[in-house]
Structures are given as structure tokens and as C-alpha cells.
Write a protein that holds these residues in place. Structure first.
Motif, PDB file in Angstrom:
ATOM      1  N   LEU A  18     -18.483  67.191 -42.573  1.00  0.00           N
ATOM      2  CA  LEU A  18     -17.556  66.759 -41.546  1.00  0.00           C
ATOM      3  C   LEU A  18     -18.203  65.566 -40.886  1.00  0.00           C
ATOM      4  N   HIS A  19     -19.474  65.339 -40.560  1.00  0.00           N
ATOM      5  CA  HIS A  19     -19.955  64.254 -40.179  1.00  0.00           C
ATOM      6  C   HIS A  19     -19.615  62.982 -40.865  1.00  0.00           C
ATOM      7  N   LEU A  20     -19.929  63.384 -42.360  1.00  0.00           N
ATOM      8  CA  LEU A  20     -19.878  62.163 -43.150  1.00  0.00           C
ATOM      9  C   LEU A  20     -18.290  61.690 -43.103  1.00  0.00           C
ATOM     10  N   TYR A  21     -17.442  62.768 -43.107  1.00  0.00           N
ATOM     11  CA  TYR A  21     -15.932  62.586 -43.292  1.00  0.00           C
ATOM     12  C   TYR A  21     -15.503  61.734 -41.875  1.00  0.00           C
ATOM     13  N   LYS A  22     -15.842  61.792 -40.858  1.00  0.00           N
ATOM     14  CA  LYS A  22     -15.499  61.368 -39.501  1.00  0.00           C
ATOM     15  C   LYS A  22     -16.097  59.850 -39.359  1.00  0.00           C
ATOM     16  N   THR A  23     -17.198  59.617 -40.192  1.00  0.00           N
ATOM     17  CA  THR A  23     -17.968  58.352 -40.231  1.00  0.00           C
ATOM     18  C   THR A  23     -17.071  57.554 -41.537  1.00  0.00           C
ATOM     19  N   ARG A  24     -16.315  58.172 -42.206  1.00  0.00           N
ATOM     20  CA  ARG A  24     -15.488  57.301 -43.343  1.00  0.00           C
ATOM     21  C   ARG A  24     -16.041  57.363 -44.620  1.00  0.00           C
ATOM     22  N   LYS A  25     -17.273  58.221 -44.617  1.00  0.00           N
ATOM     23  CA  LYS A  25     -18.082  58.218 -45.945  1.00  0.00           C
ATOM     24  C   LYS A  25     -17.491  59.402 -46.887  1.00  0.00           C
ATOM     25  N   PHE A  26     -16.257  59.005 -47.317  1.00  0.00           N
ATOM     26  CA  PHE A  26     -15.643  60.153 -47.892  1.00  0.00           C
ATOM     27  C   PHE A  26     -16.252  60.569 -49.452  1.00  0.00           C
ATOM     28  N   PRO A  27     -16.684  59.840 -50.269  1.00  0.00           N
ATOM     29  CA  PRO A  27     -17.441  60.299 -51.265  1.00  0.00           C
ATOM     30  C   PRO A  27     -18.370  61.083 -51.142  1.00  0.00           C
ATOM     31  N   ASP A  28     -19.376  60.691 -49.955  1.00  0.00           N
ATOM     32  CA  ASP A  28     -20.496  61.576 -49.596  1.00  0.00           C
ATOM     33  C   ASP A  28     -20.094  62.848 -48.955  1.00  0.00           C
ATOM     34  N   ALA A  29     -19.089  62.807 -48.149  1.00  0.00           N
ATOM     35  CA  ALA A  29     -18.621  63.908 -47.534  1.00  0.00           C
ATOM     36  C   ALA A  29     -17.989  64.897 -48.559  1.00  0.00           C
ATOM     37  N   LYS A  30     -17.253  64.451 -49.541  1.00  0.00           N
ATOM     38  CA  LYS A  30     -16.853  65.471 -50.747  1.00  0.00           C
ATOM     39  C   LYS A  30     -17.928  65.969 -51.435  1.00  0.00           C
ATOM     40  N   ARG A  31     -18.885  65.453 -51.765  1.00  0.00           N
ATOM     41  CA  ARG A  31     -20.047  66.011 -52.115  1.00  0.00           C
ATOM     42  C   ARG A  31     -20.790  66.997 -51.378  1.00  0.00           C
ATOM     43  N   LYS A  32     -20.646  66.925 -50.207  1.00  0.00           N
ATOM     44  CA  LYS A  32     -21.430  68.066 -49.322  1.00  0.00           C
ATOM     45  C   LYS A  32     -20.317  69.274 -49.407  1.00  0.00           C
ATOM     46  N   ASP A  54     -10.342  63.400 -51.070  1.00  0.00           N
ATOM     47  CA  ASP A  54      -9.933  62.943 -52.420  1.00  0.00           C
ATOM     48  C   ASP A  54      -8.774  61.888 -51.834  1.00  0.00           C
ATOM     49  N   THR A  55      -7.801  62.346 -50.985  1.00  0.00           N
ATOM     50  CA  THR A  55      -6.639  61.355 -50.515  1.00  0.00           C
ATOM     51  C   THR A  55      -7.235  60.219 -49.941  1.00  0.00           C
ATOM     52  N   PHE A  56      -8.298  60.262 -49.135  1.00  0.00           N
ATOM     53  CA  PHE A  56      -8.908  59.141 -48.599  1.00  0.00           C
ATOM     54  C   PHE A  56      -9.742  57.913 -49.361  1.00  0.00           C
ATOM     55  N   ILE A  57     -10.161  58.683 -50.517  1.00  0.00           N
ATOM     56  CA  ILE A  57     -10.938  57.900 -51.201  1.00  0.00           C
ATOM     57  C   ILE A  57     -10.072  57.019 -52.219  1.00  0.00           C
ATOM     58  N   GLN A  58      -8.715  57.509 -52.437  1.00  0.00           N
ATOM     59  CA  GLN A  58      -7.605  57.028 -53.027  1.00  0.00           C
ATOM     60  C   GLN A  58      -6.890  55.690 -52.107  1.00  0.00           C
ATOM     61  N   SER A  59      -6.826  56.210 -50.792  1.00  0.00           N
ATOM     62  CA  SER A  59      -5.877  55.581 -49.984  1.00  0.00           C
ATOM     63  C   SER A  59      -6.763  55.660 -48.670  1.00  0.00           C
ATOM     64  N   PRO A  60      -7.640  54.963 -48.231  1.00  0.00           N
ATOM     65  CA  PRO A  60      -8.333  55.004 -47.195  1.00  0.00           C
ATOM     66  C   PRO A  60      -7.523  54.793 -45.800  1.00  0.00           C
ATOM     67  N   PRO A  61      -7.715  55.401 -44.816  1.00  0.00           N
ATOM     68  CA  PRO A  61      -7.085  55.471 -43.587  1.00  0.00           C
ATOM     69  C   PRO A  61      -7.088  53.884 -42.911  1.00  0.00           C
ATOM     70  N   PRO A  62      -6.513  53.693 -41.932  1.00  0.00           N
ATOM     71  CA  PRO A  62      -6.554  52.469 -41.194  1.00  0.00           C
ATOM     72  C   PRO A  62      -7.736  52.484 -40.617  1.00  0.00           C
ATOM     73  N   GLU A  63      -8.249  51.067 -40.343  1.00  0.00           N
ATOM     74  CA  GLU A  63      -9.426  50.961 -39.592  1.00  0.00           C
ATOM     75  C   GLU A  63      -9.531  51.574 -38.214  1.00  0.00           C
ATOM     76  N   ASP A  64      -8.294  51.542 -37.502  1.00  0.00           N
ATOM     77  CA  ASP A  64      -8.501  52.572 -36.051  1.00  0.00           C
ATOM     78  C   ASP A  64      -8.368  53.842 -36.285  1.00  0.00           C
ATOM     79  N   TRP A  65      -8.322  54.601 -37.500  1.00  0.00           N
ATOM     80  CA  TRP A  65      -8.316  55.709 -37.616  1.00  0.00           C
ATOM     81  C   TRP A  65      -9.312  56.772 -36.646  1.00  0.00           C
ATOM     82  N   ASP A  66      -8.752  57.540 -36.123  1.00  0.00           N
ATOM     83  CA  ASP A  66      -9.555  58.449 -35.263  1.00  0.00           C
ATOM     84  C   ASP A  66      -9.928  59.751 -35.668  1.00  0.00           C
ATOM     85  N   GLY A  67      -9.795  59.929 -36.990  1.00  0.00           N
ATOM     86  CA  GLY A  67     -10.610  61.186 -37.498  1.00  0.00           C
ATOM     87  C   GLY A  67      -9.482  62.178 -37.746  1.00  0.00           C
TER      88      GLY A  67
END
Length: 74
Positions: A18-32, A54-67
Motif C-alpha cells: 500500500l505504501h509503494l502504491y501510494k508513492t506510485r511504485k506500482f510494479p513494486d507494490a504489485k510484487r508485495k 496492473d491498470t496503473f502500470i499500463q496507464s499511469p495516473p496523472p501527476e497530481d494523483w492523490d492515491g
């Protein structure tokens, strides 16, 4: 709260993911989340976040994404 050693491990992996997800590290978050699922395959929250990663790896959220995840289909 009394958790079994197995559930504590799932809980810790989920929180790391969840921490990795919220910091936009989606591949690492997915592994956890996948590690958590190896221990508890029916863990709904981890399953959900694998899909969201998977969704955000394919299509990252905007820079101002709040999680917050915004559903696009019903």
C-alpha cells in the motif's frame, strides 16, 4: 489484536504494498501484494490492488494523483 504469524506476515506485506502504491511504485507494490497472496490466496484487498497496479502500470495516473482510485466501469 491477536494475529497468527501467517496473518501478520500478510498484513505487513499488504501495508508495504500500500505504501509503494501510494508513492506510485506500482510494479513494486504489485510484487508485495502478490507475496501476500502466496500466503493467503483469498485475500480480497491484495487481489484488488494487484488489479489496480496492473491498470496503473499500463496507464499511469496523472501527476497530481492523490492515491484515490476512480472506477471507470460498473
Amino acid at each position: 489484536m491477536n494475529l497468527s504469524a501467517e496473518m501478520k506476515q500478510v498484513f505487513d506485506l499488504y501495508n508495504e504494498g500500500l505504501h509503494l502504491y501510494k508513492t506510485r511504485k506500482f510494479p513494486d507494490a504489485k510484487r508485495k501484494f502478490q507475496e501476500a497472496l502466496q500466503i493467503k490466496p483469498d485475500d480480497g484487498p491484495s487481489q484488488l490492488y494487484v488489479e489496480r497496479c496492473d491498470t496503473f502500470i499500463q496507464s499511469p495516473p496523472p501527476e497530481d494523483w492523490d492515491g484515490v482510485y476512480v472506477m471507470t466501469t460498473k
